[in-house]
Structures are given as structure tokens and as C-alpha cells.
Design a protein around this motif. Structure first.
Motif, PDB file in Angstrom:
ATOM      1  N   ASN A 168       0.886  -1.171   0.000  1.00  0.00           N
ATOM      2  CA  ASN A 168       0.000   0.000   0.000  1.00  0.00           C
ATOM      3  C   ASN A 168       0.919   1.214   0.000  1.00  0.00           C
ATOM      4  O   ASN A 168       1.368   1.670   1.056  1.00  0.00           O
ATOM      5  CB  ASN A 168      -0.918  -0.010   1.225  1.00  0.00           C
ATOM      6  CG  ASN A 168      -1.905   1.125   1.198  1.00  0.00           C
ATOM      7  OD1 ASN A 168      -1.713   2.124   0.510  1.00  0.00           O
ATOM      8  ND2 ASN A 168      -2.975   0.987   1.956  1.00  0.00           N
ATOM      9  N   ALA A 169       1.210   1.718  -1.173  1.00  0.00           N
ATOM     10  CA  ALA A 169       2.248   2.744  -1.330  1.00  0.00           C
ATOM     11  C   ALA A 169       1.948   4.021  -0.550  1.00  0.00           C
ATOM     12  O   ALA A 169       2.851   4.596   0.054  1.00  0.00           O
ATOM     13  CB  ALA A 169       2.452   3.064  -2.804  1.00  0.00           C
ATOM     14  N   LYS A 170       0.708   4.469  -0.521  1.00  0.00           N
ATOM     15  CA  LYS A 170       0.391   5.726   0.151  1.00  0.00           C
ATOM     16  C   LYS A 170       0.666   5.653   1.656  1.00  0.00           C
ATOM     17  O   LYS A 170       1.334   6.515   2.215  1.00  0.00           O
ATOM     18  CB  LYS A 170      -1.057   6.145  -0.090  1.00  0.00           C
ATOM     19  CG  LYS A 170      -1.280   6.725  -1.454  1.00  0.00           C
ATOM     20  CD  LYS A 170      -2.671   7.285  -1.587  1.00  0.00           C
ATOM     21  CE  LYS A 170      -2.844   7.859  -2.979  1.00  0.00           C
ATOM     22  NZ  LYS A 170      -4.137   8.526  -3.126  1.00  0.00           N
ATOM     23  N   SER A 171       0.148   4.647   2.313  1.00  0.00           N
ATOM     24  CA  SER A 171       0.380   4.555   3.752  1.00  0.00           C
ATOM     25  C   SER A 171       1.822   4.181   4.057  1.00  0.00           C
ATOM     26  O   SER A 171       2.402   4.661   5.037  1.00  0.00           O
ATOM     27  CB  SER A 171      -0.586   3.568   4.403  1.00  0.00           C
ATOM     28  OG  SER A 171      -0.322   2.253   3.985  1.00  0.00           O
ATOM     29  N   GLY A 172       2.434   3.366   3.209  1.00  0.00           N
ATOM     30  CA  GLY A 172       3.827   2.970   3.433  1.00  0.00           C
ATOM     31  C   GLY A 172       4.788   4.138   3.340  1.00  0.00           C
ATOM     32  O   GLY A 172       5.654   4.316   4.209  1.00  0.00           O
TER      33      GLY A 172
END
Length: 71
Positions: free
Chosen positions: A37-41
Motif C-alpha cells: 500500500n504505497a500511500k500509507s507505506g
């Protein structure tokens, strides 16, 4: 994270200091591939682990990041 630093330094030198999470994800292919999950990561990485060189700020209701002043 090295690619993120390079991307942010490049935009810092262009005068585009504050970058949204979407800008970073679109500009760094490795980020899209590295995090499930690129955004939260990337948000967690930049706000928690990389705060020594990266600062964050909410602009127009969205979280933005910039590299701290380069000396």
C-alpha cells in the motif's frame, strides 16, 4: 528510500519544495513496487523513520513532504 531522496532533492533544486504523496509515488517507480500500500507505506516511512531529513506539512487538507534544507 534512496530514489525518494534523489527525487525530492531534484525537485528541491527546481524550487518545487512541497510534494504530495501522489507526486512522490508517481515520480518514483520503486515506491510503487516496494510497498503493498504505497500511500500509507511512504507516509509512515517519511513521517516516522525519515524525519531527520524530511519534514511534513498539511497543505489544502493533504499531507505534503519536503527535504530539509540542504547544506
Amino acid at each position: 528510500m534512496k530514489k525518494v531522496i534523489e527525487y525530492m532533492k531534484y525537485h528541491h533544486n527546481l524550487g518545487t519544495n512541497w510534494l504530495s504523496i501522489n507526486n512522490i509515488i508517481q515520480g518514483c517507480e520503486g515506491v510503487r513496487n516496494h510497498y503493498s500500500n504505497a500511500k500509507s507505506g511512504i507516509r509512515n516511512a517519511l513521517t516516522i523513520f525519515e524525519s531527520s531529513w524530511c519534514e511534513s506539512r498539511i497543505i489544502d487538507g493533504r499531507l505534503h513532504f519536503k527535504i530539509k534544507e540542504i547544506s
